[in-house]
Design an enzyme around this catalytic site. Structure first.
Site, PDB file in Angstrom:
ATOM      1  N   LYS A  82       0.861  -1.188   0.000  1.00  0.00           N
ATOM      2  CA  LYS A  82       0.000   0.000   0.000  1.00  0.00           C
ATOM      3  C   LYS A  82       0.894   1.234   0.000  1.00  0.00           C
ATOM      4  O   LYS A  82       1.719   1.418   0.894  1.00  0.00           O
ATOM      5  CB  LYS A  82      -0.915   0.047   1.225  1.00  0.00           C
ATOM      6  N   GLY A 139       6.997   4.230   8.813  1.00  0.00           N
ATOM      7  CA  GLY A 139       6.128   5.385   8.995  1.00  0.00           C
ATOM      8  C   GLY A 139       6.212   5.885  10.425  1.00  0.00           C
ATOM      9  O   GLY A 139       7.210   5.672  11.116  1.00  0.00           O
ATOM     10  N   SER A 140       5.141   6.518  10.868  1.00  0.00           N
ATOM     11  CA  SER A 140       5.172   7.167  12.181  1.00  0.00           C
ATOM     12  C   SER A 140       5.003   6.148  13.318  1.00  0.00           C
ATOM     13  O   SER A 140       4.426   5.063  13.122  1.00  0.00           O
ATOM     14  CB  SER A 140       4.048   8.191  12.260  1.00  0.00           C
ATOM     15  N   THR A 176       1.246   5.184  13.935  1.00  0.00           N
ATOM     16  CA  THR A 176       0.685   4.134  13.079  1.00  0.00           C
ATOM     17  C   THR A 176       1.340   2.787  13.379  1.00  0.00           C
ATOM     18  O   THR A 176       0.669   1.750  13.372  1.00  0.00           O
ATOM     19  CB  THR A 176       0.874   4.502  11.590  1.00  0.00           C
ATOM     20  N   GLY A 177       2.628   2.806  13.643  1.00  0.00           N
ATOM     21  CA  GLY A 177       3.337   1.562  13.960  1.00  0.00           C
ATOM     22  C   GLY A 177       2.723   0.854  15.161  1.00  0.00           C
ATOM     23  O   GLY A 177       2.506  -0.358  15.146  1.00  0.00           O
ATOM     24  N   GLU A 205       9.818   0.304  11.089  1.00  0.00           N
ATOM     25  CA  GLU A 205      10.851   1.341  10.934  1.00  0.00           C
ATOM     26  C   GLU A 205      10.153   2.670  11.192  1.00  0.00           C
ATOM     27  O   GLU A 205       9.338   3.113  10.389  1.00  0.00           O
ATOM     28  CB  GLU A 205      11.427   1.319   9.508  1.00  0.00           C
ATOM     29  N   CYS A 251      13.559  10.509   8.343  1.00  0.00           N
ATOM     30  CA  CYS A 251      13.463   9.912   9.680  1.00  0.00           C
ATOM     31  C   CYS A 251      14.755  10.063  10.476  1.00  0.00           C
ATOM     32  O   CYS A 251      14.736  10.222  11.683  1.00  0.00           O
ATOM     33  CB  CYS A 251      13.107   8.441   9.556  1.00  0.00           C
ATOM     34  N   GLU A 264       9.469  14.603  16.905  1.00  0.00           N
ATOM     35  CA  GLU A 264       9.944  14.703  15.528  1.00  0.00           C
ATOM     36  C   GLU A 264       9.219  15.842  14.812  1.00  0.00           C
ATOM     37  O   GLU A 264       7.992  15.861  14.765  1.00  0.00           O
ATOM     38  CB  GLU A 264       9.641  13.373  14.840  1.00  0.00           C
TER      39      GLU A 264
HETATM   40  P1  NAD Z   1       2.245   7.592   8.685  1.00  0.00           P
HETATM   41  O1  NAD Z   1       2.408   6.653   9.821  1.00  0.00           O
HETATM   42  O2  NAD Z   1       1.258   8.672   8.798  1.00  0.00           O
HETATM   43  O3  NAD Z   1       1.847   6.793   7.364  1.00  0.00           O
HETATM   44  C1  NAD Z   1       2.643   5.740   6.864  1.00  0.00           C
HETATM   45  C2  NAD Z   1       1.773   4.764   6.106  1.00  0.00           C
HETATM   46  O4  NAD Z   1       0.871   4.133   7.010  1.00  0.00           O
HETATM   47  C3  NAD Z   1       0.913   5.408   5.016  1.00  0.00           C
HETATM   48  O5  NAD Z   1       0.908   4.563   3.889  1.00  0.00           O
HETATM   49  C4  NAD Z   1      -0.452   5.466   5.675  1.00  0.00           C
HETATM   50  O6  NAD Z   1      -1.514   5.463   4.761  1.00  0.00           O
HETATM   51  C5  NAD Z   1      -0.449   4.197   6.498  1.00  0.00           C
HETATM   52  N1  NAD Z   1      -1.379   4.176   7.611  1.00  0.00           N
HETATM   53  C6  NAD Z   1      -1.875   5.232   8.324  1.00  0.00           C
HETATM   54  N2  NAD Z   1      -2.710   4.792   9.292  1.00  0.00           N
HETATM   55  C7  NAD Z   1      -2.733   3.432   9.201  1.00  0.00           C
HETATM   56  C8  NAD Z   1      -3.396   2.407   9.947  1.00  0.00           C
HETATM   57  N3  NAD Z   1      -4.197   2.690  10.971  1.00  0.00           N
HETATM   58  N4  NAD Z   1      -3.155   1.126   9.598  1.00  0.00           N
HETATM   59  C9  NAD Z   1      -2.331   0.818   8.583  1.00  0.00           C
HETATM   60  N5  NAD Z   1      -1.693   1.749   7.832  1.00  0.00           N
HETATM   61  C10 NAD Z   1      -1.892   3.036   8.141  1.00  0.00           C
HETATM   62  O7  NAD Z   1       3.700   8.149   8.391  1.00  0.00           O
HETATM   63  P2  NAD Z   1       4.115   9.195   7.267  1.00  0.00           P
HETATM   64  O8  NAD Z   1       3.667  10.547   7.671  1.00  0.00           O
HETATM   65  O9  NAD Z   1       3.729   8.680   5.927  1.00  0.00           O
HETATM   66  O10 NAD Z   1       5.703   9.103   7.322  1.00  0.00           O
HETATM   67  C11 NAD Z   1       6.472   9.891   8.161  1.00  0.00           C
HETATM   68  C12 NAD Z   1       6.975   9.063   9.309  1.00  0.00           C
HETATM   69  O11 NAD Z   1       7.702   7.952   8.826  1.00  0.00           O
HETATM   70  C13 NAD Z   1       7.937   9.824  10.187  1.00  0.00           C
HETATM   71  O12 NAD Z   1       7.662   9.558  11.543  1.00  0.00           O
HETATM   72  C14 NAD Z   1       9.290   9.248   9.791  1.00  0.00           C
HETATM   73  O13 NAD Z   1      10.277   9.373  10.774  1.00  0.00           O
HETATM   74  C15 NAD Z   1       8.934   7.837   9.518  1.00  0.00           C
HETATM   75  N6  NAD Z   1       9.948   7.201   8.678  1.00  0.00           N
HETATM   76  C16 NAD Z   1      10.762   6.250   9.222  1.00  0.00           C
HETATM   77  C17 NAD Z   1      11.773   5.667   8.457  1.00  0.00           C
HETATM   78  C18 NAD Z   1      12.687   4.604   9.004  1.00  0.00           C
HETATM   79  O14 NAD Z   1      13.333   3.923   8.218  1.00  0.00           O
HETATM   80  N7  NAD Z   1      12.784   4.427  10.306  1.00  0.00           N
HETATM   81  C19 NAD Z   1      11.934   6.080   7.141  1.00  0.00           C
HETATM   82  C20 NAD Z   1      11.090   7.047   6.619  1.00  0.00           C
HETATM   83  C21 NAD Z   1      10.088   7.600   7.389  1.00  0.00           C
END
Ligand code: NAD
Length: 491
Positions: free
Chosen positions: A184, A237-238, A241-242, A260, A294, A392
């Protein structure tokens, strides 16, 4: 339904990407779309399919159906599909760069994702010989062995800040190890992923092996997280969400979860550092991708003896960015990805002005650029317990604080719930090792900082920055079960 070819349209013609489910390019089953806006101009650029829960389920079903044949296929033949996809991505790199610039604002001059993604598909295409178990005669009367086998269906959920990099680094190792995949894309950057969806068909993947859906976390991301047939979910991602994915996974089929997550990365610059080099590297770390990284070093601790010249050099370099239309080659500072990101960064900046001392920037400049641009911003002397030092920001905003001793620097650097990437600048090798050992971080740079990484090192976070590791020597392990087999031998 049917073919579509994504290209950057002349003004006002909207891109209409499709999803790839079961080998077909499709719209959402209820035809729903969401609008995507160019963050540099505010102009609407695409109607993107909003996958329903049924669509996510259909993609998992297709992946499940394709799983037995794909896992039984000669891995060299699986690799051939990955190789072809790598070549197609390289061929379309320029177009992918424009799609990304248009959807999330990355300047084309800094677009590395397409080539990096191709590199991942190429690498894993040939990595299959290392899928190996072990055998032993250590149990008398038996031959014992382990077999490595795919889990089945893997779901990959990716963010918007380096979309194709995560697209490839998650799906390529999952596929070569014999898993089938549903990816996705992020709702903020779905266009390049959708383009690669088209290329997946051309690369010859059997229908259902590699599915790409678009949409928001709710409903389609959450549908993948709770699906009983998804055996592994790999997420970048964040933290918010994780956590949610981890909870849902625990409540459903206890699928394996790889996370991650975010960072609040510190860098320590000691008195004996090369000031110009340290200023250049640390400025680049927080400036690249407009700070939406990140591992960006958002907290800089500089020792008092060199603080004035270091801060002066940092400021001079940071102020010299070339902001503007990210599709122009001379631009190296794009907008924030969308209005939500823009407002969030500005709210941190306003708090930063109240808690620390503003040295540079501090404004959004919508009026001059017509998009979600934020000035490179530096704060000094910010209290360690303020929100901007703890959370962050994900923008071109840095806090530079002065430290006196090594102990103070380590204590402050580690005083965070994150632990993704930390760095230290010093010419004293003993101190470099002491500090590298003491930093609570999954990655440590010595006389270098993020985004510098090495392909054969594991990447991942301590503490709330994640669970598990990814990397060329590590990612395949994430997608392989281990089966123990013991065989009785007579005689
Ligand atoms: P986000 O968590 O808002 O979204 C990430 C993904 O999760 C998107 O595809 C989103 O649609 C999906 N998502 C949202 N809610 C969900 C749910 N309830 N269930 C399943 N999927 C869901 O994050 P973002 O704003 O897209 O990305 C920024 C974040 O990602 C920052 O915190 C950044 O530090 C982190 N990040 C981490 C790394 C790493 O390698 N550690 C790399 C890049 C970004």
């Amino acid at each position: 339904m049917g073919d579509s070819s994504i290209v950057i349209p002349p003004k006002r013609e909207l891109v209409q990407p499709r999803m790839l489910i079961g080998g077909q390019l499709v719209e959402a089953s209820d035809k729903a779309t969401f609008d995507l806006f160019n963050p540099a101009t505010g102009e609407k650029v695409a109607h993107v399919p909003e996958a329903t829960e049924d669509d996510a389920n259909a993609a998992v079903e297709a992946a499940k159906a394709a799983s037995p044949a794909w896992s039984a296929l000669d891995p060299a033949k699986r690799g051939a599909c990955l190789k072809k996809l790598a070549a197609l991505i390289r061929e379309h790199n320029k177009e992918l760069a424009l799609l990304e610039a248009t959807s999330m604002g990355r300047p084309v001059s800094e677009y590395i994702d397409g080539m990096a993604a191709a590199g991942h598909f190429d690498h894993y295409a040939e990595a299959w010989p290392s899928i190996q178990g072990q055998a032993s005669l250590n149990t008398p009367g038996f031959v014992t062995m382990t077999l490595r086998q795919p889990y089945g269906v893997v779901a990959a959920i990716i963010p918007w800040n380096a979309p194709l990099l995560f697209f490839a680094s998650k799906t390529a190792p999952a596929l070569i190890t014999g898993n089938t995949v549903v990816l996705k894309s992020s709702e903020k950057a779905p266009l390049a992923a959708a383009k690669v969806g088209e290329l997946i068909i051309k690369a010859g993947f059997p229908p259902g092996v590699f599915n790409v859906i678009s949409g928001h976390g709710l409903p389609s991301g959450a549908a993948l997280a709770k699906h009983m047939d998804v055996r592994v979910i790999t997420f970048t991602g964040s933290g918010r969400t994780g956590r949610s994915i981890q909870e849902v996974a625990a409540r459903t089929n206890l699928k394996k979860v790889i996370l991650e997550l975010g960072g609040k990365s510190p860098v320590i610059v000691f008195d004996d550092a090369d000031i110009e080099k340290a200023a250049e590297d640390t400025m680049h770390s927080i400036q690249w991708n407009s700070g939406q990284v990140c591992m960006a070093n958002s907290r800089v601790y500089v020792q008092e003896g060199i603080a004035p010249p270091f801060i002066e050099a940092f400021k001079r370099k940071f102020a010299a960015v070339r902001a503007g239309d990210p599709t122009r080659k001379e631009i190296n500072h794009g907008p924030q990805a969308d209005q939500t990101q823009y407002k969030s960064v500005l709210s941190f900046i306003e708090e930063g002005k109240r808690s620390g001392k503003l040295l540079l920037g501090g404004n959004g400049n919508l009026k001059t650029e017509g998009g979600f641009f934020i000035e490179p911003t530096i704060f000094l002397e910010t209290p360690e317990n303020s929100r901007i030092m703890k959370e962050e920001v994900f923008g071109p905003v840095v806090n530079i604080n002065t430290i006196k001793t090594e102990e103070e620097a380590i204590q402050k650097a580690n005083d965070t719930e994150y632990g993704l990437y930390a760095a230290v600048y010093t010419k004293n090798i003993d101190r470099a090792w002491r500090v590298a050992k003491a930093l609570n971080s999954g990655y440590v740079g010595v006389n270098c900082t993020s985004p510098q990484t090495a392909k054969d090192l594991p990447f991942g976070g301590y503490k709330m920055s994640g669970q598990g590791r990814e990397g060329w020597l590590y990612s395949m392990d994430n997608f392989l079960e281990t089966k123990s087999v013991m065989m009785k031998i007579d005689g």
